[in-house]
Design a protein around this motif. Sequence first.
Motif, short mmCIF file in Angstrom:
data_model
loop_
_atom_site.label_atom_id
_atom_site.label_comp_id
_atom_site.label_asym_id
_atom_site.label_seq_id
_atom_site.Cartn_x
_atom_site.Cartn_y
_atom_site.Cartn_z
N MET A 160 0.85 -1.20 0.00
CA MET A 160 0.00 0.00 0.00
C MET A 160 0.89 1.26 0.00
SD MET A 160 -2.66 1.38 2.93
CE MET A 160 -3.40 -0.16 3.33
N ASN A 161 0.66 2.16 -0.93
CA ASN A 161 1.43 3.39 -0.94
C ASN A 161 0.85 4.36 0.11
OD1 ASN A 161 2.45 5.92 -1.48
ND2 ASN A 161 2.63 5.56 -3.67
N LEU A 162 1.72 4.80 1.02
CA LEU A 162 1.24 5.65 2.12
C LEU A 162 1.85 7.04 2.06
CD1 LEU A 162 1.37 2.93 4.91
CD2 LEU A 162 -0.67 3.90 3.86
N ASP A 163 2.24 7.46 0.86
CA ASP A 163 2.87 8.77 0.70
C ASP A 163 1.93 9.92 1.05
OD1 ASP A 163 5.14 7.54 -0.06
OD2 ASP A 163 4.94 7.95 -2.21
N HIS A 164 0.62 9.63 1.09
CA HIS A 164 -0.33 10.71 1.39
C HIS A 164 -0.40 11.01 2.89
CE1 HIS A 164 -2.32 6.84 1.63
NE2 HIS A 164 -3.22 7.38 2.44
N ILE A 165 0.27 10.20 3.70
CA ILE A 165 0.29 10.45 5.15
C ILE A 165 1.69 10.96 5.53
CG2 ILE A 165 0.08 9.43 7.45
CD1 ILE A 165 -2.51 8.90 6.20
N THR A 166 1.74 12.11 6.16
CA THR A 166 3.03 12.69 6.57
C THR A 166 3.02 12.98 8.07
OG1 THR A 166 2.91 13.89 4.48
CG2 THR A 166 4.68 14.52 5.96
N LEU A 167 4.15 12.72 8.71
CA LEU A 167 4.29 13.09 10.13
C LEU A 167 5.08 14.39 10.21
CD1 LEU A 167 5.10 9.63 11.79
CD2 LEU A 167 2.88 10.66 11.24
N THR A 168 4.50 15.41 10.85
CA THR A 168 5.11 16.73 10.95
C THR A 168 5.45 17.00 12.41
OG1 THR A 168 3.64 17.43 9.16
CG2 THR A 168 4.79 19.18 10.38
N ARG A 169 6.74 17.16 12.70
CA ARG A 169 7.16 17.28 14.10
C ARG A 169 6.53 18.50 14.78
NH1 ARG A 169 13.11 17.87 16.76
NH2 ARG A 169 12.65 16.71 18.66
N ILE A 170 6.05 18.28 15.98
CA ILE A 170 5.39 19.36 16.73
C ILE A 170 6.40 20.05 17.64
CG2 ILE A 170 3.64 19.88 18.48
CD1 ILE A 170 2.08 17.43 17.52
N ASP A 171 6.38 21.38 17.61
CA ASP A 171 7.12 22.15 18.61
C ASP A 171 6.10 22.52 19.69
OD1 ASP A 171 8.19 24.13 20.19
OD2 ASP A 171 9.30 25.07 18.54
N PRO A 172 6.11 21.79 20.82
CA PRO A 172 5.03 21.94 21.79
C PRO A 172 4.95 23.33 22.41
CG PRO A 172 6.48 20.10 22.39
CD PRO A 172 7.13 20.82 21.25
N ILE A 173 6.06 24.07 22.40
CA ILE A 173 6.01 25.42 22.98
C ILE A 173 5.42 26.39 21.95
CG2 ILE A 173 7.38 27.26 24.04
CD1 ILE A 173 7.23 24.59 25.68
N ALA A 174 6.00 26.40 20.75
CA ALA A 174 5.50 27.31 19.71
C ALA A 174 4.07 26.98 19.29
CB ALA A 174 6.43 27.26 18.51
N GLU A 175 3.71 25.70 19.34
CA GLU A 175 2.39 25.27 18.85
C GLU A 175 1.45 24.90 20.00
OE1 GLU A 175 2.71 23.03 14.85
OE2 GLU A 175 4.52 22.49 15.97
N ARG A 176 1.75 25.48 21.13
CA ARG A 176 1.01 25.15 22.34
C ARG A 176 -0.52 25.30 22.17
NH1 ARG A 176 1.83 27.14 28.10
NH2 ARG A 176 -0.07 28.31 28.47
N GLU A 177 -0.96 26.39 21.57
CA GLU A 177 -2.41 26.61 21.43
C GLU A 177 -3.04 25.59 20.48
OE1 GLU A 177 -4.40 28.51 23.28
OE2 GLU A 177 -2.56 28.96 24.38
N ASP A 178 -2.32 25.25 19.41
CA ASP A 178 -2.84 24.24 18.46
C ASP A 178 -2.99 22.89 19.17
OD1 ASP A 178 -2.81 26.11 16.45
OD2 ASP A 178 -0.85 25.51 15.68
#
Length: 182
Positions: free
Chosen positions: A1-19
């Motif tokens: 199965m090609n899974l190229d449509h799923i990407t993991l994007t590293r979270i910066d928990p401080i900068a992205e705290r509200e998200d």
Amino acid sequence: MNLDHITLTRIDPIAEREDLIDFITGNHWPFHVTPQMPREQIEKAIESGAYRSDERDSYWVDHADLGRIGLIRFEDLEDDTPVFDLRLASRYRGRGLGVQVLKVATAWVFEHMPATRRFEGQTRDDNLPMRRTFVKAGWVKEAYYRQGWPVTGAEPRDSVAYAILRSDWESGTSTPVPWGQD
Ligand SMILES: CC(C)(COP(=O)(O)OP(=O)(O)OC[C@H]1O[C@@H](n2cnc3c(N)ncnc32)[C@H](O)[C@@H]1OP(=O)(O)O)[C@@H](O)C(=O)NCCC(=O)NCCS
């Protein structure tokens, strides 16, 4: 199965705290120990390194067509066997995306951690979507812990542990546990 449509994007928990807070508070987690986590608890967790530390790292799960569908946190990264917490947003559950994400996460672990031989996960006994997701992704049930899953305000439930071996991941097989003896 090609899974190229799923990407993991590293979270910066401080900068992205509200998200991060919006994501956790904006969805319901019926099978987690705390199904509706209050904002203050998430703030404390972020500050204490619950989403990024030597032992933990967190990623948004992005889908090429659907956008941001969830979050995965890798845990115990300094141990021999890392584990994870996968959370799809409510509206993206129930359409088979979990198995795709678990496969991508498995590849992430084995590709980024060359010495790691096993990747493990536990879920509550009645989390049937997650249990089925494990099996469909080629993971194997290794343990059943009776009353091993605490439940806030209720009796504990059972916990079920699954794992995948690097060797199975490489060969595309699922080697069963040899349950030969009591
Ligand atoms: C658990 C989770 C990752 C599963 O991913 P998902 O894409 O929603 O999974 P699905 O609902 O598509 O179900 C996966 C499989 O379980 C089956 N399933 C779902 N509910 C079921 C039920 N009540 N009884 C039996 N099988 C069930 C589905 O039919 C599907 O199998 P199939 O493809 O063979 O038909 C996702 O629902 C989620 O993030 N939930 C909230 C957070 C959570 O519980 N995370 C687990 C942390 S350990």
